[in-house]
Scaffold this active site. Structure first.
Site, mmCIF file in Angstrom:
data_model
loop_
_atom_site.group_PDB
_atom_site.id
_atom_site.type_symbol
_atom_site.label_atom_id
_atom_site.label_comp_id
_atom_site.label_asym_id
_atom_site.label_seq_id
_atom_site.Cartn_x
_atom_site.Cartn_y
_atom_site.Cartn_z
ATOM 1 N N GLU A 115 0.855 -1.202 0.000
ATOM 2 C CA GLU A 115 0.000 0.000 0.000
ATOM 3 C C GLU A 115 0.881 1.238 0.000
ATOM 4 O OE1 GLU A 115 -2.486 -0.175 3.474
ATOM 5 O OE2 GLU A 115 -3.034 -2.236 3.059
ATOM 6 N N LYS A 117 2.169 4.628 1.656
ATOM 7 C CA LYS A 117 2.253 5.124 3.033
ATOM 8 C C LYS A 117 1.897 6.609 3.004
ATOM 9 C CE LYS A 117 5.232 5.024 7.095
ATOM 10 N NZ LYS A 117 5.065 6.389 7.520
ATOM 11 N N ASP A 119 1.324 10.231 4.165
ATOM 12 C CA ASP A 119 2.007 11.035 5.176
ATOM 13 C C ASP A 119 1.005 11.950 5.873
ATOM 14 O OD1 ASP A 119 4.066 11.858 6.687
ATOM 15 O OD2 ASP A 119 4.949 13.190 5.194
ATOM 16 N N TYR A 224 -7.266 1.872 6.371
ATOM 17 C CA TYR A 224 -6.529 0.689 5.899
ATOM 18 C C TYR A 224 -6.456 -0.450 6.909
ATOM 19 C CZ TYR A 224 -3.055 3.573 8.318
ATOM 20 O OH TYR A 224 -2.410 4.364 9.223
ATOM 21 N N LYS A 312 10.500 3.174 2.818
ATOM 22 C CA LYS A 312 10.363 4.613 2.573
ATOM 23 C C LYS A 312 11.001 5.043 1.248
ATOM 24 C CE LYS A 312 10.130 7.139 6.281
ATOM 25 N NZ LYS A 312 9.342 7.812 7.247
ATOM 26 N N CYS A 406 14.174 49.348 8.387
ATOM 27 C CA CYS A 406 13.682 48.782 7.130
ATOM 28 C C CYS A 406 14.816 48.745 6.103
ATOM 29 C CB CYS A 406 12.515 49.611 6.607
ATOM 30 S SG CYS A 406 12.019 49.116 4.937
ATOM 31 N N CYS A 409 13.682 51.496 3.207
ATOM 32 C CA CYS A 409 13.527 52.934 3.457
ATOM 33 C C CYS A 409 14.261 53.409 4.713
ATOM 34 C CB CYS A 409 12.046 53.294 3.561
ATOM 35 S SG CYS A 409 11.306 52.713 5.094
ATOM 36 N N CYS A 425 8.051 46.770 8.691
ATOM 37 C CA CYS A 425 8.481 48.157 8.542
ATOM 38 C C CYS A 425 7.276 49.002 8.956
ATOM 39 C CB CYS A 425 8.845 48.448 7.097
ATOM 40 S SG CYS A 425 8.985 50.221 6.784
ATOM 41 N N CYS A 430 6.887 53.942 3.264
ATOM 42 C CA CYS A 430 8.020 53.167 2.733
ATOM 43 C C CYS A 430 7.742 52.835 1.253
ATOM 44 C CB CYS A 430 8.164 51.875 3.532
ATOM 45 S SG CYS A 430 9.308 50.692 2.805
HETATM 46 S S1 IVH Z 1 -0.425 0.089 8.669
HETATM 47 C C1 IVH Z 1 0.273 -1.843 12.946
HETATM 48 N N1 IVH Z 1 -0.793 1.292 6.377
HETATM 49 O O1 IVH Z 1 2.478 5.049 9.025
HETATM 50 C C2 IVH Z 1 0.697 -0.860 11.929
HETATM 51 N N2 IVH Z 1 0.139 2.548 8.163
HETATM 52 O O2 IVH Z 1 5.062 4.668 10.457
HETATM 53 C C3 IVH Z 1 -0.447 -0.301 11.200
HETATM 54 N N3 IVH Z 1 0.576 4.887 7.600
HETATM 55 O O3 IVH Z 1 1.314 4.762 12.306
HETATM 56 C C4 IVH Z 1 -0.017 0.674 10.213
HETATM 57 N N4 IVH Z 1 -0.149 4.793 5.530
HETATM 58 O O4 IVH Z 1 0.031 6.311 10.703
HETATM 59 C C5 IVH Z 1 -0.340 1.402 7.649
HETATM 60 N N5 IVH Z 1 -1.210 2.221 4.279
HETATM 61 C C6 IVH Z 1 -0.777 2.349 5.554
HETATM 62 C C7 IVH Z 1 -0.280 3.567 6.060
HETATM 63 C C8 IVH Z 1 0.170 3.626 7.372
HETATM 64 C C9 IVH Z 1 0.360 5.575 6.471
HETATM 65 C C10 IVH Z 1 1.158 5.467 8.838
HETATM 66 C C11 IVH Z 1 0.430 5.100 10.113
HETATM 67 C C12 IVH Z 1 1.451 4.444 10.957
HETATM 68 C C13 IVH Z 1 2.720 4.968 10.395
HETATM 69 C C14 IVH Z 1 3.860 4.043 10.687
#
Ligand code: IVH
Length: 668
Positions: A115, A117, A119, A224, A312, A406, A409, A425, A430
């Site tokens: 999946e 990740k 942010d 998820y 990552k 400033c 000026c 300023c 100015c």
């Molecule tokens: S699974 C038991 N799936 O990443 C672990 N986490 O660094 C369950 N995150 O705390 C996490 N996308 O906040 C999972 N597709 C994804 C995610 C995801 C973002 C975040 C989540 C987690 C952190 C871990």
């Protein structure tokens, strides 16, 4: 009063219809009705709840607009520890993870689900019989905080599921890149500290105490994770994702089943380049053993599960030499330090400068002129200096301190509010400030005077044709021609035409153009809607201002201070004398039995909607105002009135029932 059966039925039907359209729009991204049709249904729901408050339930879509103000967040225990994930950054480490998994399972191969990740900020959602009952932050993994009221404002989070299950799910709440950029530029304009990335702005938003403020920021989410998947007969993560979708959650579509670790690496590589195109930030992929039975066998350590790992992406950031820190003076006088560095290529564009936002930002990161610095694009868009590479220092680097005067000026500098991080300023004349305020005045969001670009403005300021924004309306052919080179007949005619047309712009544009500190486009609109004329706004006192939603004490003070300045009064006088429209005065001066009155309304009227009532009283010469203030002359009360009645009594405002009002002012 008990609610008639047919009304109850209509209410339930409306509620599920509105939620259904909401789901289609925000979760499936395929609406079947127009925005107007949706608004109509929503409005009917609001009216019904107003008329029959006892109908209102916690899963009503009307809850999404917020309105609850909390003192703090309650602590809540997590039902199952909310773990975090181990991180890897390269192929070797992911292979090691794979080997460990196979060894522990005593298997030759295993299926993974990959999946993205996201942010953002993780959240746990609890549903009782299909209705959202609680939303909890991660906290320390054992205890989180109850953010239910804030989470309810996120349209992609169902208030009621499509199946009446009791369930706890987890997922990620995030802020789209675009919204992050919008909020940060608004914050910079207001002299507030900026958010470093969309994750921080999501976290900051979810911790706001006023849920109406949360509703204004466009948060979104992907779910998820299902707690106790066996209860729903789910055997794999893939099934869990499908189930989540089925019961109404937004699930990220970019997942893939991988039959081998090579496929996992492929998935990672392909998204490493494609991620820029997404409307949200992702910082890697999450690789999960697909089969729940295998997950259970693998178990977890105190920190993280053994069945999953975060793979990552390498952050797209580069090192470059910061050659110079320049001070830029903005239209409201804010002095912004700007980093100029040796150009680098970042996420597809060449970047040579980045705002350092304010002097606290520089100090906190100890950024010095001459440093090697790490630069990235925040939210994948805005260049940002993360910090210096201290090991590379030679001792030649220069500490940058806020200027004592400033930089343009030489005028005095200082803060206009203690809570501000910005330094400004303070010299009203100015030239740089003037230039910026002129640029703001003619800009698209303000008076929209096209044809006068920054270059011409600069020449006009330098040749002293413009000393403040109102001078634009005193330009004539002769003055413009005096600029000399490059100013032909066409240019002169175009400039004069554009200026003439701009005289009749809407009030919010003028407010925007005047450059009141701490006021953005949205607040300018709210002020214009509320006060109707610039004169009213200028006369407004503190109490009246803070009654307007979204205007706090700081902004109210800032508005009062701005309009009390003699120079500002002079500019406005000059604008008026030149024929610039300063509001809907004509409404106030319109003849009619209600001429000159400011009217407000509360409760539900039997003969017309609020909007119709507003139009009705305005057609009789009055000004209609949503909010009741000390200046309101008359409050008309319908059924189930709100707190305005009490306020009106306090202010001594005339109060009339709907019947009394129409008896007196019925049009024949
Ligand atoms: S699974 C038991 N799936 O990443 C672990 N986490 O660094 C369950 N995150 O705390 C996490 N996308 O906040 C999972 N597709 C994804 C995610 C995801 C973002 C975040 C989540 C987690 C952190 C871990």
């Amino acid at each position: 009063m008990s609610v008639p059966k047919d009304i109850k039925e209509r209410y339930e039907k409306l509620k599920s219809e509105v939620e259904e359209h909401n789901y289609r729009y925000y979760v499936l991204a395929s609406p079947v009705i127009s925005d107007q049709e949706y608004d109509k249904l929503f409005k009917e729901l609001v009216e019904l709840e107003k008329k029959y408050p006892e109908l209102k339930s916690s899963d009503s879509p009307t809850q999404r607009v917020g309105g609850i103000v909390l003192e703090g967040f309650q602590k809540v225990n997590h039902s199952v520890l909310m773990l975090s994930l181990d991180n890897t950054y390269n192929e070797e480490e992911i292979l090691e993870f794979h080997k460990r998994v196979l060894k522990n399972l005593k298997k030759e191969n295993v299926e993974y689900l990959c999946e993205l990740k996201i942010d953002g900020v993780s959240v746990a959602l609890r549903y009782k019989d299909g209705v959202l009952s609680q939303a909890i932050t991660r906290g320390d993994g054992t205890v989180g905080e109850d953010i239910t009221e804030n989470v309810k404002t996120i349209p992609a989070i169902p208030l009621r599921l499509r199946k009446n299950v009791s369930i706890e799910v987890r997922g990620e709440i995030y802020m789209p890149k675009k919204e992050f950029v919008r909020i940060n530029s608004e914050r910079e304009e207001k002299g507030l500290p900026i958010f470093a990335n969309p994750r921080n702005s999501t976290a900051g938003t979810l911790k706001l105490l006023n849920s109406s403020e949360v509703a204004k920021r466009k948060l979104n989410c992907f779910m998820y994770y299902v707690i106790n998947p066996q209860n729903y007969n789910l055997k794999t993560q893939e099934e869990a994702l499908n189930f989540l979708k089925e019961i109404g959650f937004r699930v990220n579509p970019n997942y893939k089943k991988a039959e081998s670790i090579e496929e996992v690496v492929e998935f990672w590589e392909s998204w490493n380049s494609k991620r820029k195109e997404l409307e949200y930030e992702v910082d890697g992929i999450v690789v999960k053993v697909n089969n729940f039975e295998f997950q259970r066998l693998l178990g977890e350590t105190v920190r993280s599960p053994r069945w999953a790992i975060a793979f990552k992406f390498k952050a797209d950031q580069k090192e470059t030499k910061l050659e110079n820190i320049k001070f830029q003076v903005g239209s409201t006088g804010i002095i912004t330090p700007v980093a100029e560095f040796v150009p680098i290529q970042l996420e597809g564009t060449i970047v040579r400068r980045a705002s350092l936002h304010n002097f606290d930002y520089i100090k906190e990161r100890d950024i010095r002129a001459g440093d090697y610095v790490i630069v990235k694009k925040a939210g994948g868009i805005i260049p940002q200096v993360i910090g210096p590479v201290k090991e590379k220092r030679t001792g030649e680097e220069k500490v940058v301190t806020p200027p004592k005067s400033c930089p343009v000026c030489g005028g005095k500098v200082g803060k206009i509010r203690e809570s501000e991080v910005a330094i400004r300023c303070l010299n009203p004349s100015c030239p740089e400030k003037l230039l910026r305020s002129l640029e703001n005045f003619v800009s698209r969001n303000a008076m929209n005077i096209q044809g006068i670009g920054p270059k011409i403005l600069k020449r006009m300021v330098e040749s002293k044709l413009l000393k403040d924004v109102s001078d634009l309306y005193y330009l004539n052919e002769e003055k413009i021609r005096s600029l000399g080179e490059g100013i032909g007949d066409k240019t002169v005619e175009n400039i004069l035409n554009q200026i003439e047309q701009s005289k009749s712009r809407e009030l919010d544009r003028l407010i925007n153009g005047l450059g009141v500190p701490n006021i953005g486009t949205k607040t300018a609109k709210d002020l214009a809607n509320h006060f109707k004329t610039l004169d009213n706004l200028m006369k407004a006192n503190f109490d009246e201002l803070i009654e307007i939603e979204g205007i706090g004490e700081d902004i109210a003070n800032s508005i009062i201070k701005f309009f009390s300045q003699e120079e500002v009064k002079k500019i406005i006088k000059k604008l008026k004398e030149a024929g610039v429209k300063t509001g809907q005065k004509e409404i106030k001066e319109k003849e009619g039995p209600l001429k000159g009155l400011i009217i407000c309304q509360t409760g539900v009227l039997s003969r017309m909607t609020r909007q119709e009532f507003a139009e009705y009283v305005e057609s009789l010469g009055a000004v209609f105002n949503e909010n009741l203030t000390k200046r309101t002359n008359l409050l008309v009360v319908g059924e189930n009135p709100g707190s305005k009645v009490e306020k009106a009594q306090k202010y001594g405002t005339v109060i009339m029932s709907e019947e009394e009002f129409f008896e007196k002012y019925e049009k024949n």
